[in-house]
Design a protein around this motif. Structure first.
Motif, PDB file in Angstrom:
ATOM      1  N   SER A  85     -32.674  56.111 -19.630  1.00 59.82           N
ATOM      2  CA  SER A  85     -32.594  57.179 -20.614  1.00 59.82           C
ATOM      3  C   SER A  85     -33.425  56.761 -21.833  1.00 59.82           C
ATOM      4  O   SER A  85     -33.510  55.575 -22.159  1.00 59.82           O
ATOM      5  CB  SER A  85     -31.132  57.381 -21.000  1.00 59.82           C
ATOM      6  OG  SER A  85     -31.053  58.209 -22.104  1.00 59.82           O
ATOM      7  N   LYS A  86     -34.049  57.761 -22.492  1.00 61.48           N
ATOM      8  CA  LYS A  86     -34.900  57.449 -23.653  1.00 61.48           C
ATOM      9  C   LYS A  86     -34.097  56.743 -24.738  1.00 61.48           C
ATOM     10  O   LYS A  86     -34.572  55.906 -25.450  1.00 61.48           O
ATOM     11  CB  LYS A  86     -35.470  58.751 -24.233  1.00 61.48           C
ATOM     12  CG  LYS A  86     -36.750  59.166 -23.573  1.00 61.48           C
ATOM     13  CD  LYS A  86     -37.349  60.342 -24.304  1.00 61.48           C
ATOM     14  CE  LYS A  86     -38.225  61.131 -23.345  1.00 61.48           C
ATOM     15  NZ  LYS A  86     -38.293  62.532 -23.680  1.00 61.48           N
ATOM     16  N   PHE A 137     -19.747  43.778 -22.881  1.00 64.98           N
ATOM     17  CA  PHE A 137     -20.225  43.995 -21.524  1.00 64.98           C
ATOM     18  C   PHE A 137     -21.651  44.542 -21.598  1.00 64.98           C
ATOM     19  O   PHE A 137     -22.086  45.037 -22.628  1.00 64.98           O
ATOM     20  CB  PHE A 137     -19.310  44.949 -20.745  1.00 64.98           C
ATOM     21  CG  PHE A 137     -19.218  46.311 -21.349  1.00 64.98           C
ATOM     22  CD1 PHE A 137     -20.087  47.315 -20.920  1.00 64.98           C
ATOM     23  CD2 PHE A 137     -18.296  46.596 -22.347  1.00 64.98           C
ATOM     24  CE1 PHE A 137     -20.014  48.571 -21.479  1.00 64.98           C
ATOM     25  CE2 PHE A 137     -18.235  47.854 -22.906  1.00 64.98           C
ATOM     26  CZ  PHE A 137     -19.084  48.847 -22.483  1.00 64.98           C
ATOM     27  N   THR A 138     -22.353  44.399 -20.489  1.00 67.44           N
ATOM     28  CA  THR A 138     -23.745  44.841 -20.476  1.00 67.44           C
ATOM     29  C   THR A 138     -23.851  46.142 -19.690  1.00 67.44           C
ATOM     30  O   THR A 138     -23.318  46.256 -18.605  1.00 67.44           O
ATOM     31  CB  THR A 138     -24.623  43.782 -19.780  1.00 67.44           C
ATOM     32  OG1 THR A 138     -24.320  42.536 -20.367  1.00 67.44           O
ATOM     33  CG2 THR A 138     -26.091  44.092 -19.946  1.00 67.44           C
ATOM     34  N   CYS A 139     -24.531  47.104 -20.239  1.00 70.59           N
ATOM     35  CA  CYS A 139     -24.726  48.337 -19.495  1.00 70.59           C
ATOM     36  C   CYS A 139     -26.085  48.919 -19.848  1.00 70.59           C
ATOM     37  O   CYS A 139     -26.695  48.564 -20.836  1.00 70.59           O
ATOM     38  CB  CYS A 139     -23.632  49.350 -19.802  1.00 70.59           C
ATOM     39  SG  CYS A 139     -23.599  49.835 -21.503  1.00 70.59           S
ATOM     40  N   VAL A 140     -26.518  49.793 -18.981  1.00 64.32           N
ATOM     41  CA  VAL A 140     -27.807  50.446 -19.181  1.00 64.32           C
ATOM     42  C   VAL A 140     -27.576  51.938 -19.024  1.00 64.32           C
ATOM     43  O   VAL A 140     -26.757  52.361 -18.220  1.00 64.32           O
ATOM     44  CB  VAL A 140     -28.799  49.952 -18.102  1.00 64.32           C
ATOM     45  CG1 VAL A 140     -30.014  50.841 -18.038  1.00 64.32           C
ATOM     46  CG2 VAL A 140     -29.218  48.530 -18.390  1.00 64.32           C
ATOM     47  N   GLY A 147     -21.801  58.219 -27.740  1.00 65.00           N
ATOM     48  CA  GLY A 147     -21.743  59.236 -28.782  1.00 65.00           C
ATOM     49  C   GLY A 147     -22.794  60.297 -28.532  1.00 65.00           C
ATOM     50  O   GLY A 147     -23.819  60.024 -27.924  1.00 65.00           O
ATOM     51  N   GLU A 148     -22.560  61.486 -28.991  1.00 63.89           N
ATOM     52  CA  GLU A 148     -23.504  62.588 -28.763  1.00 63.89           C
ATOM     53  C   GLU A 148     -24.874  62.254 -29.303  1.00 63.89           C
ATOM     54  O   GLU A 148     -25.884  62.536 -28.688  1.00 63.89           O
ATOM     55  CB  GLU A 148     -22.974  63.867 -29.414  1.00 63.89           C
ATOM     56  CG  GLU A 148     -23.982  64.972 -29.386  1.00 63.89           C
ATOM     57  CD  GLU A 148     -23.349  66.353 -29.463  1.00 63.89           C
ATOM     58  OE1 GLU A 148     -24.086  67.305 -29.344  1.00 63.89           O
ATOM     59  OE2 GLU A 148     -22.140  66.434 -29.648  1.00 63.89           O
ATOM     60  N   GLU A 149     -24.912  61.587 -30.473  1.00 71.25           N
ATOM     61  CA  GLU A 149     -26.179  61.294 -31.096  1.00 71.25           C
ATOM     62  C   GLU A 149     -27.112  60.518 -30.171  1.00 71.25           C
ATOM     63  O   GLU A 149     -28.304  60.660 -30.234  1.00 71.25           O
ATOM     64  CB  GLU A 149     -25.948  60.468 -32.376  1.00 71.25           C
ATOM     65  CG  GLU A 149     -25.329  61.263 -33.510  1.00 71.25           C
ATOM     66  CD  GLU A 149     -26.107  62.519 -33.801  1.00 71.25           C
ATOM     67  OE1 GLU A 149     -25.494  63.592 -33.758  1.00 71.25           O
ATOM     68  OE2 GLU A 149     -27.333  62.447 -34.028  1.00 71.25           O
ATOM     69  N   SER A 150     -26.522  59.690 -29.314  1.00 77.71           N
ATOM     70  CA  SER A 150     -27.331  58.841 -28.455  1.00 77.71           C
ATOM     71  C   SER A 150     -27.981  59.603 -27.332  1.00 77.71           C
ATOM     72  O   SER A 150     -28.805  59.083 -26.620  1.00 77.71           O
ATOM     73  CB  SER A 150     -26.451  57.760 -27.822  1.00 77.71           C
ATOM     74  OG  SER A 150     -25.767  57.093 -28.823  1.00 77.71           O
ATOM     75  N   TYR A 151     -27.561  60.839 -27.108  1.00 77.03           N
ATOM     76  CA  TYR A 151     -28.010  61.497 -25.886  1.00 77.03           C
ATOM     77  C   TYR A 151     -28.788  62.778 -26.110  1.00 77.03           C
ATOM     78  O   TYR A 151     -28.869  63.611 -25.250  1.00 77.03           O
ATOM     79  CB  TYR A 151     -26.793  61.757 -24.976  1.00 77.03           C
ATOM     80  CG  TYR A 151     -26.449  60.511 -24.250  1.00 77.03           C
ATOM     81  CD1 TYR A 151     -27.126  60.166 -23.082  1.00 77.03           C
ATOM     82  CD2 TYR A 151     -25.515  59.633 -24.750  1.00 77.03           C
ATOM     83  CE1 TYR A 151     -26.841  59.014 -22.416  1.00 77.03           C
ATOM     84  CE2 TYR A 151     -25.225  58.463 -24.098  1.00 77.03           C
ATOM     85  CZ  TYR A 151     -25.888  58.145 -22.927  1.00 77.03           C
ATOM     86  OH  TYR A 151     -25.609  56.991 -22.276  1.00 77.03           O
ATOM     87  N   ALA A 152     -29.340  62.939 -27.285  1.00 75.58           N
ATOM     88  CA  ALA A 152     -30.204  64.108 -27.485  1.00 75.58           C
ATOM     89  C   ALA A 152     -31.499  63.833 -26.742  1.00 75.58           C
ATOM     90  O   ALA A 152     -32.355  63.126 -27.235  1.00 75.58           O
ATOM     91  CB  ALA A 152     -30.463  64.310 -28.965  1.00 75.58           C
ATOM     92  N   ALA A 153     -31.586  64.332 -25.506  1.00 80.93           N
ATOM     93  CA  ALA A 153     -32.725  63.968 -24.645  1.00 80.93           C
ATOM     94  C   ALA A 153     -34.010  64.623 -25.109  1.00 80.93           C
ATOM     95  O   ALA A 153     -33.994  65.667 -25.685  1.00 80.93           O
ATOM     96  CB  ALA A 153     -32.436  64.420 -23.237  1.00 80.93           C
TER      97      ALA A 153
END
Ligand code: SF4
Length: 472
Positions: free
Chosen positions: A392-393, A404-407, A466-472
């Motif tokens: 994801s961008k 923890f580690t995630c992508v 959070g929503e902010e992180s996903y404004a594609a």
């Protein structure tokens, strides 16, 4: 052979993206490797778009950044390709003294020859000759650069429709279709190198093959559908007047054909459609939407609308808003009308002032935002099969902070909706999910994307996303 670096700036539509890939292929035998750094480049190409004023300005402003690089490296070759090159031709050489080559939309297969000549003789060339043949690129000996799972494949070039606002027929020439065998061969090759999804491109794919007496577009789709290893087929663009019953039926009959159609309406007013020379009415458009939804009830429908076409009245604009309400598009590309050189509408009276155009655009966008969110929200709770395209961008690193580690990954549904999701099992920087087909349960809907969780994944800690992180 010395390694040389090529930097390409691609402006405009998917067709230009495809053409830029062909340029990379053509120039590989001359030793050019693609570079992400413009400073390192020995050859710079700007692949231009003339469809809107903004895109043309973008090309000139990019060119305006280059004289310093040419001064530093007098051997640097600077080229202008694509639709603006076709439209302006030799005039670009006159206006911009540091441009070495102007090559139009039909000169792509002569590109390597021109570059060779410029390197040897330091000459300047303008090639805007149009041919009546479709360009075919031999890929033999040059493997496709396929680290992507989804690729564009141009099946035809040009357009015969002459919409009054559009320059495409003037800069891309008349419609010419590629032979089905060569399209199939190209897709087979792509599949062989890891591609799982193809988008067939043409200005009006619905009229594929008609002029040349080749197979029809629905027949081509059937052939593509039979290619082993291919997962999904998309196409763009369809002209509403040519959307046939056979093509509508393909959405029910071909399992690889994605459940999405982009069907540009441009206006909801019959009088504007007439002046645009679109050759359909709002009633016919709505009838086709109805047929599509009867055959394929979950199909996603997207469209283009031009606001502020010369002479567009308040009533015309209201008719567009009403059509948007009636269709409930999944998403809409909206554009303010701008005059284009060679397009007849540039000479039409009753131009709409910018402030009126902007206000109408704002109103239309606001309305469409409502429907986009409504459509996306309806998917919350459903499980969608997505093809993972990459990271994801926007990444949220809160996971790391919490131990923890995630992508965050991204992919698309069959209906072309972007789905972002977190997979706690994959490590940062690991590309193992790219190309995987994953079922994701949709948990949140935003205007331009969805957020979910793989169905077999362990639950994520609350508050990570959070929503902010996903404004594609
Ligand atoms: S169909 Fe109309 S808008 Fe589309 S490329 Fe052809 S002339 Fe332009």
């Amino acid at each position: 052979m010395n390694k040389k670096y090529l930097y390409i700036n691609t402006i405009g539509c998917q067709m230009n993206v495809y053409d830029s890939e062909q340029m990379i292929r053509c120039l590989k035998p001359l030793g050019y490797e693609i570079s992400q750094s413009i400073e390192a480049a020995d050859l710079i190409i700007v692949n231009t778009c003339a469809i809107r004023e903004k895109a043309e300005h973008k090309a000139y402003s990019f060119l305006g950044r280059l004289p310093g690089l040419k001064r530093k490296n007098p051997d640097l070759i600077i080229c202008v390709g694509g639709c603006v090159a076709q439209q302006e031709g030799r005039m670009i050489l006159g206006r911009i003294p540091y441009v070495d080559l102007v090559f139009g939309t039909h000169a792509l297969n002569r590109l390597s020859e021109h570059i060779r000549n410029i390197s040897l003789k330091r000459c300047r060339i303008a090639d805007v000759e149009m041919t009546r043949e479709i360009m075919e690129f031999s890929s033999s000996g040059v493997p496709a650069a396929c680290d992507e799972v989804s690729k564009f494949v141009t099946i035809m070039r040009g357009c015969d429709n002459y919409c009054t606002y559009c320059v495409v027929p003037h800069v891309r020439g008349p419609e010419i279709s590629r032979r089905p065998e060569s399209v199939i061969e190209e897709i087979r090759e792509l599949v062989g190198s890891g591609v799982q999804e193809v988008t067939l491109l043409g200005q009006n794919v619905n009229s594929y093959g008609i002029k040349e007496g080749l197979c029809s577009f629905p027949e081509l789709l059937k052939l593509v559908n039979e290619i082993e290893g291919l997962f999904r087929i998309r196409f763009t663009t369809s002209h509403p007047k040519d959307l046939s019953e056979d093509l509508i039926a393909a959405f029910a009959g071909l399992e690889k054909l994605c459940s999405h159609i982009h069907l540009p309406v441009q206006s909801g007013s019959n009088s504007v459609l007439k002046r645009m020379n679109r050759k359909y009415t709002r009633e016919l458009y709505l009838e086709k939407i109805d047929r599509l939804r009867k055959i394929s009830p979950d199909i996603a429908i997207t469209s283009d609308v031009i606001v502020g076409f010369p002479g567009e009245t308040e009533d015309d604009f209201k008719a567009t808003l009403d059509l948007v309400k009636e269709v409930e598009f999944d998403s809409l590309f909206t554009f303010g009308y701008s005059d284009r050189k060679n397009a007849p509408a540039a000479r039409f009276p009753d131009k709409i002032p910018d402030n009126v155009k902007n206000e109408r655009l704002r109103e239309l966008l606001e309305l469409q935002e409502y429907y986009t969110l409504k459509k996306n929200s309806a998917l919350v709770g459903s499980t969608e099969l997505i093809l993972v395209e990459g990271f994801s961008k926007k990444q949220d690193f809160q996971g790391e902070q919490e131990g923890f580690t995630c992508v965050h990954w991204t992919g698309r549904t069959s209906t072309n909706k972007i789905v972002n999701f977190v997979d706690e099992n994959s490590l940062s920087g690991d590309s193992t999910l790219i190309g995987k087909r994953i079922e994701v349960k949709i948990e949140k809907a935003f205007s331009h994307s969805l957020l979910g969780k793989p169905v077999d994944s362990k639950p994520m800690p609350v508050g990570v996303i959070g929503e902010e992180s996903y404004a594609a």
